[in-house]
Write a protein that holds these residues in place. Structure first.
Motif, PDB file in Angstrom:
ATOM      1  N   PRO A   1      -9.735 -40.006 -57.746  1.00  0.00           N
ATOM      2  CA  PRO A   1     -10.969 -40.469 -57.086  1.00  0.00           C
ATOM      3  C   PRO A   1     -10.994 -40.140 -55.588  1.00  0.00           C
ATOM      4  O   PRO A   1     -12.044 -39.779 -55.042  1.00  0.00           O
ATOM      5  CB  PRO A   1     -10.938 -41.995 -57.305  1.00  0.00           C
ATOM      6  N   ALA A   2      -9.843 -40.238 -54.909  1.00  0.00           N
ATOM      7  CA  ALA A   2      -9.795 -39.888 -53.476  1.00  0.00           C
ATOM      8  C   ALA A   2     -10.094 -38.402 -53.289  1.00  0.00           C
ATOM      9  O   ALA A   2     -10.816 -38.007 -52.364  1.00  0.00           O
ATOM     10  CB  ALA A   2      -8.419 -40.235 -52.906  1.00  0.00           C
ATOM     11  N   PHE A   3      -9.560 -37.605 -54.186  1.00  0.00           N
ATOM     12  CA  PHE A   3      -9.800 -36.159 -54.127  1.00  0.00           C
ATOM     13  C   PHE A   3     -11.283 -35.856 -54.332  1.00  0.00           C
ATOM     14  O   PHE A   3     -11.887 -35.083 -53.570  1.00  0.00           O
ATOM     15  CB  PHE A   3      -8.942 -35.474 -55.200  1.00  0.00           C
ATOM     16  N   GLU A   4     -11.883 -36.481 -55.326  1.00  0.00           N
ATOM     17  CA  GLU A   4     -13.305 -36.226 -55.614  1.00  0.00           C
ATOM     18  C   GLU A   4     -14.184 -36.693 -54.453  1.00  0.00           C
ATOM     19  O   GLU A   4     -15.184 -36.053 -54.124  1.00  0.00           O
ATOM     20  CB  GLU A   4     -13.730 -36.931 -56.921  1.00  0.00           C
ATOM     21  N   ALA A   5     -13.803 -37.800 -53.833  1.00  0.00           N
ATOM     22  CA  ALA A   5     -14.592 -38.322 -52.712  1.00  0.00           C
ATOM     23  C   ALA A   5     -14.585 -37.344 -51.544  1.00  0.00           C
ATOM     24  O   ALA A   5     -15.616 -37.122 -50.894  1.00  0.00           O
ATOM     25  CB  ALA A   5     -14.038 -39.679 -52.272  1.00  0.00           C
ATOM     26  N   VAL A   6     -13.445 -36.737 -51.296  1.00  0.00           N
ATOM     27  CA  VAL A   6     -13.353 -35.750 -50.203  1.00  0.00           C
ATOM     28  C   VAL A   6     -14.120 -34.486 -50.587  1.00  0.00           C
ATOM     29  O   VAL A   6     -14.893 -33.940 -49.791  1.00  0.00           O
ATOM     30  CB  VAL A   6     -11.866 -35.433 -49.876  1.00  0.00           C
ATOM     31  N   LYS A   7     -13.909 -34.062 -51.803  1.00  0.00           N
ATOM     32  CA  LYS A   7     -14.561 -32.827 -52.274  1.00  0.00           C
ATOM     33  C   LYS A   7     -16.088 -32.935 -52.152  1.00  0.00           C
ATOM     34  O   LYS A   7     -16.767 -31.963 -51.814  1.00  0.00           O
ATOM     35  CB  LYS A   7     -14.149 -32.590 -53.732  1.00  0.00           C
ATOM     36  N   ALA A   8     -16.604 -34.124 -52.414  1.00  0.00           N
ATOM     37  CA  ALA A   8     -18.058 -34.329 -52.427  1.00  0.00           C
ATOM     38  C   ALA A   8     -18.692 -34.171 -51.044  1.00  0.00           C
ATOM     39  O   ALA A   8     -19.898 -33.951 -50.950  1.00  0.00           O
ATOM     40  CB  ALA A   8     -18.369 -35.725 -52.974  1.00  0.00           C
ATOM     41  N   VAL A   9     -17.907 -34.294 -49.966  1.00  0.00           N
ATOM     42  CA  VAL A   9     -18.512 -34.224 -48.623  1.00  0.00           C
ATOM     43  C   VAL A   9     -18.058 -32.991 -47.839  1.00  0.00           C
ATOM     44  O   VAL A   9     -18.275 -32.910 -46.629  1.00  0.00           O
ATOM     45  CB  VAL A   9     -18.214 -35.518 -47.815  1.00  0.00           C
ATOM     46  N   LEU A  10     -17.445 -32.038 -48.528  1.00  0.00           N
ATOM     47  CA  LEU A  10     -16.970 -30.839 -47.827  1.00  0.00           C
ATOM     48  C   LEU A  10     -18.128 -30.047 -47.234  1.00  0.00           C
ATOM     49  O   LEU A  10     -18.145 -29.733 -46.043  1.00  0.00           O
ATOM     50  CB  LEU A  10     -16.167 -29.940 -48.780  1.00  0.00           C
ATOM     51  N   VAL A  11     -19.115 -29.737 -48.071  1.00  0.00           N
ATOM     52  CA  VAL A  11     -20.192 -28.841 -47.657  1.00  0.00           C
ATOM     53  C   VAL A  11     -20.963 -29.427 -46.467  1.00  0.00           C
ATOM     54  O   VAL A  11     -21.198 -28.736 -45.467  1.00  0.00           O
ATOM     55  CB  VAL A  11     -21.140 -28.543 -48.845  1.00  0.00           C
ATOM     56  N   GLU A  12     -21.294 -30.704 -46.563  1.00  0.00           N
ATOM     57  CA  GLU A  12     -22.069 -31.311 -45.464  1.00  0.00           C
ATOM     58  C   GLU A  12     -21.285 -31.372 -44.157  1.00  0.00           C
ATOM     59  O   GLU A  12     -21.860 -31.569 -43.086  1.00  0.00           O
ATOM     60  CB  GLU A  12     -22.547 -32.724 -45.860  1.00  0.00           C
ATOM     61  N   ASN A  13     -19.984 -31.168 -44.241  1.00  0.00           N
ATOM     62  CA  ASN A  13     -19.155 -31.148 -43.032  1.00  0.00           C
ATOM     63  C   ASN A  13     -18.709 -29.737 -42.652  1.00  0.00           C
ATOM     64  O   ASN A  13     -17.785 -29.564 -41.852  1.00  0.00           O
ATOM     65  CB  ASN A  13     -17.937 -32.059 -43.210  1.00  0.00           C
ATOM     66  N   GLY A  14     -19.387 -28.746 -43.246  1.00  0.00           N
ATOM     67  CA  GLY A  14     -19.123 -27.352 -42.859  1.00  0.00           C
ATOM     68  C   GLY A  14     -17.772 -26.819 -43.320  1.00  0.00           C
ATOM     69  O   GLY A  14     -17.241 -25.873 -42.737  1.00  0.00           O
TER      70      GLY A  14
END
Ligand SMILES: [Fe+2]
Length: 244
Positions: free
Chosen positions: A73-86
């Motif tokens: 779940p921690a991995f998915e949470a980070v993965k989900a916001v990669l694009v919006e953070n460039g």
């Protein structure tokens, strides 16, 4: 501590492509505490030239009792916001297993293990206080089961500094050795730095990892890019990072 100001940056880590050892997933161990910490570290890794990051949170007894159920779940949470953070880095997830009785039991019972890459790579560490009585058994069984074990930061096990034959032994048994880049900056002390230099000179090292936990590690990594060690690392012919 490691100021890069006034120092010429000699290059970045694009020659490695992949970092396979870090603690940038949030709230799981002694690495990143929040998702913003994770994002800052990942943005910095991108600037340092990495293309792929394998996230490897500790799995360590009662201290960091992680499992796939806490890590994914921690991995998915980070993965989900990669694009919006460039962040365009490819990220994958595995773990850094402590070679303790829990791990040997999991290996012996053929329980599912967090691994990465086509070679089914598993990152393993030992205590800094004493060698693990289970490591040999684990390495043997993992190789039999089609995994590729990696021993994390061999240069940090002070009890091996006067027993260089131990490094050779692990290599002979088919275990890859992963050096922490920061060892060369003296971050972990003079003896670790000397051991790192010797292991590189003997061409025993298969992989270079950051073991990145926080901003201080990051500063030391950036500092490394201003030292002569950077050139040595960029010319070292045996790193497998780009192929995993
Ligand atoms: Fe680590």
């Amino acid at each position: 501590m490691f100021s890069i100001f006034k120092k010429k940056v000699l290059g970045n880590f694009s020659f490695l492509k992949t970092d396979l050892h870090n603690h940038i997933l949030p709230g799981l161990d002694d690495g990143a505490k929040t998702i913003s910490d994770s994002i800052e570290l990942l943005q910095a890794m991108q600037q340092l030239g990495y293309q792929k990051i394998i996230c490897t949170p500790h799995i360590l007894g009662n201290i960091y009792p992680n499992t796939a159920a806490t890590i994914l779940p921690a991995f998915e949470a980070v993965k989900a916001v990669l694009v919006e953070n460039g962040i365009t880095l490819q990220i994958e997830v595995a773990a850094e297993y402590m070679a303790d009785e829990n791990f040997v039991e999991a290996v012996e019972r053929k329980q599912p293990l967090l691994h990465f890459g086509e070679k089914k790579i598993i990152l393993i560490e030992m205590s800094y206080l004493a060698p693990s009585p289970y490591l040999e058994q684990c390495v043997f069984q993992l190789i039999l089961d089609g995994y590729q074990p990696i021993l994390a930061h061999p240069e940090r096990y002070n009890y091996y500094h006067k027993q260089p034959e131990k490094y050779e032994l692990w290599k002979e048994k088919g275990c890859w050795l992963q050096l922490n880049a920061l060892s060369l900056t003296g971050y972990y002390g003079r003896h670790v730095k000397q051991a790192a230099e010797k292991l590189l000179a003997a061409q025993f090292i298969d992989l270079l990892g950051t073991d990145l936990h926080h901003a201080q590690h990051l500063a030391a990594l950036q500092y490394l890019c201003t030292t002569p060690y950077y050139k040595m690392l960029s010319l070292y012919p045996h790193f497998k990072n780009a192929t995993i």
